[in-house]
Design a protein around this motif. Structure first.
Motif, PDB file in Angstrom:
ATOM      1  N   PRO A   8      23.778 -44.920  30.439  1.00 20.94           N
ATOM      2  CA  PRO A   8      22.884 -44.485  29.365  1.00 20.94           C
ATOM      3  C   PRO A   8      21.690 -45.424  29.231  1.00 20.94           C
ATOM      4  O   PRO A   8      21.851 -46.593  28.923  1.00 20.94           O
ATOM      5  N   TRP A   9      20.508 -44.914  29.497  1.00 21.20           N
ATOM      6  CA  TRP A   9      19.315 -45.745  29.357  1.00 21.20           C
ATOM      7  C   TRP A   9      18.717 -45.483  27.990  1.00 21.20           C
ATOM      8  O   TRP A   9      18.647 -44.346  27.536  1.00 21.20           O
ATOM      9  N   PRO A  31      22.703 -62.534  25.853  1.00 25.87           N
ATOM     10  CA  PRO A  31      24.019 -62.864  26.418  1.00 25.87           C
ATOM     11  C   PRO A  31      25.172 -62.709  25.427  1.00 25.87           C
ATOM     12  O   PRO A  31      26.275 -62.374  25.824  1.00 25.87           O
ATOM     13  N   ASP A  34      25.226 -58.505  25.065  1.00 28.25           N
ATOM     14  CA  ASP A  34      25.119 -57.922  26.405  1.00 28.25           C
ATOM     15  C   ASP A  34      25.491 -56.440  26.521  1.00 28.25           C
ATOM     16  O   ASP A  34      26.533 -56.083  27.068  1.00 28.25           O
ATOM     17  N   GLU A  36      24.324 -54.412  28.496  1.00 26.31           N
ATOM     18  CA  GLU A  36      24.252 -53.945  29.887  1.00 26.31           C
ATOM     19  C   GLU A  36      25.648 -53.823  30.492  1.00 26.31           C
ATOM     20  O   GLU A  36      25.835 -53.154  31.509  1.00 26.31           O
ATOM     21  N   ARG A  37      26.647 -54.447  29.837  1.00 29.24           N
ATOM     22  CA  ARG A  37      28.054 -54.265  30.246  1.00 29.24           C
ATOM     23  C   ARG A  37      28.396 -52.789  30.361  1.00 29.24           C
ATOM     24  O   ARG A  37      29.175 -52.372  31.197  1.00 29.24           O
ATOM     25  N   GLY A  39      26.316 -50.476  31.065  1.00 26.50           N
ATOM     26  CA  GLY A  39      25.315 -49.787  31.884  1.00 26.50           C
ATOM     27  C   GLY A  39      24.061 -49.453  31.108  1.00 26.50           C
ATOM     28  O   GLY A  39      23.173 -48.769  31.607  1.00 26.50           O
ATOM     29  N   ILE A  41      20.489 -49.808  29.662  1.00 28.72           N
ATOM     30  CA  ILE A  41      19.269 -50.528  29.998  1.00 28.72           C
ATOM     31  C   ILE A  41      18.216 -50.146  28.981  1.00 28.72           C
ATOM     32  O   ILE A  41      18.101 -48.987  28.591  1.00 28.72           O
ATOM     33  N   ASN A  42      17.455 -51.130  28.533  1.00 27.92           N
ATOM     34  CA  ASN A  42      16.395 -50.873  27.578  1.00 27.92           C
ATOM     35  C   ASN A  42      15.135 -50.504  28.356  1.00 27.92           C
ATOM     36  O   ASN A  42      14.440 -51.360  28.876  1.00 27.92           O
ATOM     37  N   THR A  43      14.854 -49.200  28.465  1.00 23.85           N
ATOM     38  CA  THR A  43      13.682 -48.789  29.233  1.00 23.85           C
ATOM     39  C   THR A  43      12.535 -48.479  28.285  1.00 23.85           C
ATOM     40  O   THR A  43      12.756 -48.182  27.114  1.00 23.85           O
TER      41      THR A  43
END
Ligand code: SF4
Lengths: 145, 294
Positions: A8-9, A31, A34, A36-37, A39, A41-43
């Motif tokens: 999921p972005w 950190p 996190d 991103e664990r 998946g 992503i901050n787009t």
């Protein structure tokens, strides 16, 4: 088995927030938390985003912007309102220029309350959003077939 | 080399390259996260991302872009077939630049100012890398006896690894790899991470499967570039393959390290640095090679 929910972005848009919630959203990518664990992503690009995360209320100026961002996002997509302002208008609700929460212009799927919303609850909201994202993806697939 | 062997290797490239590079990319994200003190995503994350991109709704107002991106992918794969099939390395370089042209056409086919900005930056990146790529082909030509551009003859014709004759070319090539891999400090046209400063540069207007195809093309291209790194270490002795693989992994790790320890620079500095390194490292090496060859 679809694995679409594993990537999921996220697109973060700051409506008329006091920046308190924005800082907490950014804290989620550090950190300590996190995201991103999962998946996530901050787009910065609505065309690549799956989850639309709004902080702050809607005012007459950003109304059109929020609508446009929402429309530019391809299906399936999930909208999360983070913070009391994005949920209802919050402390600014009575201001002459504030229309209210994000749901006054676009459909909101998940509400994360709090002033400011804590990173833990934002992550909780995102995880719920991911589950919903999976459901929506499956519904979309079923509709196609 | 027999034509059938060439075709088998090229076929392996088409099937295996995305898996190998995708996995390397997954490790890249894991290692990067660890360097930043985070847990990071699963190593399979790049595959999840790619699969999702192909499953998203295709929202586009522009059919030209999809055609250009398909051509980009086809030319990159073609370059890979030429390289791994052991054909002419000069042809590989030209075919790669043709592919890059299609990426430029794809991003200019939209009217987004972010794409336009990205296109301008992509052109500067191409300008920074191209001289070095061409020089690498020339370097291999001069280092082998009898001189040849043919990849399979470069390998079978040399008794010692070409890196011995081409250290300057190697340094220059590794330098431009950071630009090619779209890694910091040179990730200015678009970043290999999904987040980016000026929205997403060249890929701003690419939706769902289009962005998926660009990602896939980049994996195929990275396989070729890492293959060229390996070519510096390969010779007629099959054992040299081990050396080549180790060299590729070391270079890959070095790129991750550079990515995580440097901040993005402006394009002017990138161009100056890339050309200086090309002229100094590869130029000196070229001069020495010429003197040795008499
Ligand atoms: S909910 Fe509170 S912290 Fe968040 S934007 Fe509103 S006023 Fe600021």
């Amino acid at each position: 088995m679809s694995s679409i929910h594993k990537s999921p972005w996220l697109l973060h848009y700051d409506g008329s927030s006091c920046n308190g919630c924005d800082i907490e959203v950014l804290a989620c990518t550090t950190p300590v938390y996190d995201v991103e664990r999962f998946g996530v992503i901050n787009t910065g690009n609505p065309m690549h985003a799956d989850i639309f995360l709004i902080t702050g209320g809607i005012n007459s100026q950003n109304e059109a912007v929020v609508k446009q961002i929402y429309e530019q996002m391809p299906q399936p997509k999930v909208v999360i309102a983070v913070g009391t302002c994005a949920c209802t208008g919050g402390i600014f609700k009575e201001c002459y220029n504030i229309k209210g929460g994000a749901d006054t212009v676009i459909p909101v799927d998940i509400y994360v309350p709090g002033c400011a919303a804590r990173p833990e609850s934002i992550i909780d909201g995102v995880v719920k959003g991911v589950a919903l994202f999976k459901e929506k993806a499956e519904a979309l697939k079923a509709a196609e077939n | 080399m027999e034509l059938s062997t060439r075709l088998i290797i090229a076929g392996c490239y088409i099937i295996l390259a995305p898996f190998i590079i995708g996995l390397l990319d997954g490790f890249d994200r894991k290692i990067s996260a660890r360097m930043q003190g985070r847990r990071g995503p699963s190593v399979l994350q790049p595959f999840f991302d790619l699969k999702k991109l192909f499953e998203k709704e295709f929202l586009t107002a522009n059919k030209t872009q999809l055609f250009m991106i398909r051509s980009y992918l086809v030319f990159i794969v073609l370059s890979g077939i030429l390289f791994f099939g052991g054909f002419d390395i000069l042809l590989v370089v030209f075919s790669l630049s043709t592919a890059a042209m299609f990426l430029i056409l794809a991003s200019t086919s939209t009217h987004s100012p972010y794409s336009a900005q990205g296109t301008h930056r992509e052109l500067v990146q191409i300008m920074s890398c191209e001289p070095m790529e061409l020089l690498v082909a020339v370097g291999f030509y001069l280092a082998t006896t009898p001189s040849t551009f043919n990849v399979s003859e470069i390998i079978s014709g040399s008794q010692i690894p070409n890196i011995v004759f081409l250290p300057g070319f190697f340094v220059g090539f590794v330098f431009i790899l950071t630009i090619k891999f779209r890694k910091s400090p040179f990730d200015i046209a678009t970043s290999h991470h999904a987040h980016q400063e000026v929205i997403k540069g060249v890929t701003s207007e690419m939706v769902g499967k289009e962005y998926g195809m660009v990602t896939l093309a980049e994996w195929y291209e990275n396989a070729i570039l890492l293959g060229i790194v390996g070519l510096f270490f390969l010779n007629s002795n099959p054992v040299s393959i081990v050396g080549a693989i180790i060299a590729i992994l070391v270079v890959w790790f070095l790129e991750i390290l550079i990515d995580n320890t440097s901040a993005r620079v402006k394009w002017q500095l990138m161009l100056k640095l890339a050309w200086s390194v090309t002229i100094v490292a590869a130029g000196m090496n070229l001069l020495l090679l010429e003197i040795i060859r008499g």
